[in-house]
Design a protein around this motif. Sequence first.
Motif, PDB file in Angstrom:
ATOM      1  N   ILE A 196     -67.796 -24.867  -4.803  1.00 26.74           N
ATOM      2  CA  ILE A 196     -68.190 -26.201  -5.246  1.00 26.74           C
ATOM      3  C   ILE A 196     -67.062 -27.164  -4.887  1.00 26.74           C
ATOM      4  O   ILE A 196     -65.923 -27.000  -5.332  1.00 26.74           O
ATOM      5  CB  ILE A 196     -68.480 -26.236  -6.760  1.00 26.74           C
ATOM      6  N   ASP A 197     -67.407 -28.180  -4.090  1.00 20.75           N
ATOM      7  CA  ASP A 197     -66.424 -29.071  -3.495  1.00 20.75           C
ATOM      8  C   ASP A 197     -65.506 -29.705  -4.539  1.00 20.75           C
ATOM      9  O   ASP A 197     -65.970 -30.273  -5.539  1.00 20.75           O
ATOM     10  CB  ASP A 197     -67.155 -30.170  -2.717  1.00 20.75           C
ATOM     11  N   ALA A 216     -61.696 -21.109  -9.854  1.00 22.57           N
ATOM     12  CA  ALA A 216     -62.872 -21.075 -10.730  1.00 22.57           C
ATOM     13  C   ALA A 216     -64.130 -21.609 -10.058  1.00 22.57           C
ATOM     14  O   ALA A 216     -65.241 -21.211 -10.405  1.00 22.57           O
ATOM     15  CB  ALA A 216     -62.591 -21.875 -12.006  1.00 22.57           C
ATOM     16  N   ASN A 217     -63.972 -22.527  -9.094  1.00 20.24           N
ATOM     17  CA  ASN A 217     -65.151 -23.088  -8.416  1.00 20.24           C
ATOM     18  C   ASN A 217     -65.751 -22.132  -7.394  1.00 20.24           C
ATOM     19  O   ASN A 217     -66.743 -22.465  -6.742  1.00 20.24           O
ATOM     20  CB  ASN A 217     -64.805 -24.416  -7.742  1.00 20.24           C
ATOM     21  N   GLN A 218     -65.158 -20.936  -7.279  1.00 19.73           N
ATOM     22  CA  GLN A 218     -65.708 -19.890  -6.410  1.00 19.73           C
ATOM     23  C   GLN A 218     -66.038 -18.613  -7.178  1.00 19.73           C
ATOM     24  O   GLN A 218     -66.365 -17.589  -6.576  1.00 19.73           O
ATOM     25  CB  GLN A 218     -64.722 -19.554  -5.286  1.00 19.73           C
ATOM     26  N   SER A 229     -74.188 -18.466 -12.360  1.00 20.21           N
ATOM     27  CA  SER A 229     -73.456 -19.500 -13.087  1.00 20.21           C
ATOM     28  C   SER A 229     -71.999 -19.530 -12.630  1.00 20.21           C
ATOM     29  O   SER A 229     -71.457 -18.547 -12.125  1.00 20.21           O
ATOM     30  CB  SER A 229     -73.535 -19.262 -14.597  1.00 20.21           C
ATOM     31  N   VAL A 230     -71.386 -20.694 -12.817  1.00 20.09           N
ATOM     32  CA  VAL A 230     -70.007 -20.920 -12.403  1.00 20.09           C
ATOM     33  C   VAL A 230     -69.282 -21.642 -13.526  1.00 20.09           C
ATOM     34  O   VAL A 230     -69.917 -22.172 -14.437  1.00 20.09           O
ATOM     35  CB  VAL A 230     -69.987 -21.731 -11.073  1.00 20.09           C
ATOM     36  N   TYR A 231     -67.953 -21.662 -13.464  1.00 17.76           N
ATOM     37  CA  TYR A 231     -67.125 -22.285 -14.512  1.00 17.76           C
ATOM     38  C   TYR A 231     -67.368 -21.626 -15.866  1.00 17.76           C
ATOM     39  O   TYR A 231     -67.520 -22.303 -16.890  1.00 17.76           O
ATOM     40  CB  TYR A 231     -67.386 -23.794 -14.604  1.00 17.76           C
ATOM     41  N   GLY A 232     -67.415 -20.294 -15.881  1.00 20.11           N
ATOM     42  CA  GLY A 232     -67.580 -19.579 -17.134  1.00 20.11           C
ATOM     43  C   GLY A 232     -68.924 -19.803 -17.786  1.00 20.11           C
ATOM     44  O   GLY A 232     -69.063 -19.666 -18.997  1.00 20.11           O
TER      45      GLY A 232
END
Length: 309
Positions: A196-197, A216-218, A229-232
């Motif tokens: 995520i950019d 975290a964005n990967q 899902s991303v960022y926990g």
Amino acid sequence: MTKVLGNFDAAQHPTAQSAGHYNDPDMLVVGMSGFTAAQSRTHLSLWAISGAPLIAGNNLATMSADTRNILGNREVLAIDQDSLGRQGVKVAEDHTGQQVYSKVLAGGGRRAVVALNRTGSAADITVRFADLGLAGTASVRDVWNAADLGSTTTGYTVHVPAQEAVLLMVTGTDQPGGGGRVGAIVGKQSGRCLDIDHSSTTNGTQAQIWDCNGQANQQWTYTGGQQLSVYGGGKCLDALNQGTTAGTQAVIWDCNGQANQQWTVGADGAIRGVQSGLCLDATGAHTANGTKIVLWPCGTGDNQLWSLQ
């Protein structure tokens, strides 16, 4: 509770945590002036699901029996200090502010679960066993009330007061590929990671490929509910505007459980949208950093093949 929830959110870094290495959301305020017993149980539930260091901030010499019982609850302490050292991750949020967090525990088929109601009204929150990475029937225990609630299939619905949490222990059979696996998604053709950019958390930010860096964005979680899902667990990969046509952007959005946020990961490495039937595709078969990700009819190109690390 606002500060407690803020500290809890700020310490959500599950890929950085392992046995001997723990994220610290700050000391406990359990038993301090103005904090109710219910708030104290919610507070300790959140720290336990996080596997956080437990540093009592109250006066130990003058604390009440209620506070002593909360801080000394052996089942809760065992969840916090589980030998795997995992941090729980958000696996569902069917309605805004009504969240489910799951922590994989040692021993196989065991999950600590927090149903957290951040809203201003009491709510029924459903814990789906598939979201926990469990298959079939599972037994449920209310940890704070030390009450076995029996066995059910597919899930369990719990009533949660406003601004409180319920802590459950769920025991069943591990579902292959489930349980909140966290890691990178690597493109076969490019060798680069789904990214995520600029670590943006803005709804509608389009996914891209970028050199793998472990940030975290990967770091993606493939849940039992087929979400990425991303960022926990804060955001989910989403087909923009429920799009089902070639070229629809793959973006991040608040997790909502809808079909445009559900994906199947094939043995061939293709990631297909449940709603669209289209595959995640690196645009134009490009391999450069910043190549955007879209949905496209599934083909044979390596730009549509991915591996979950």
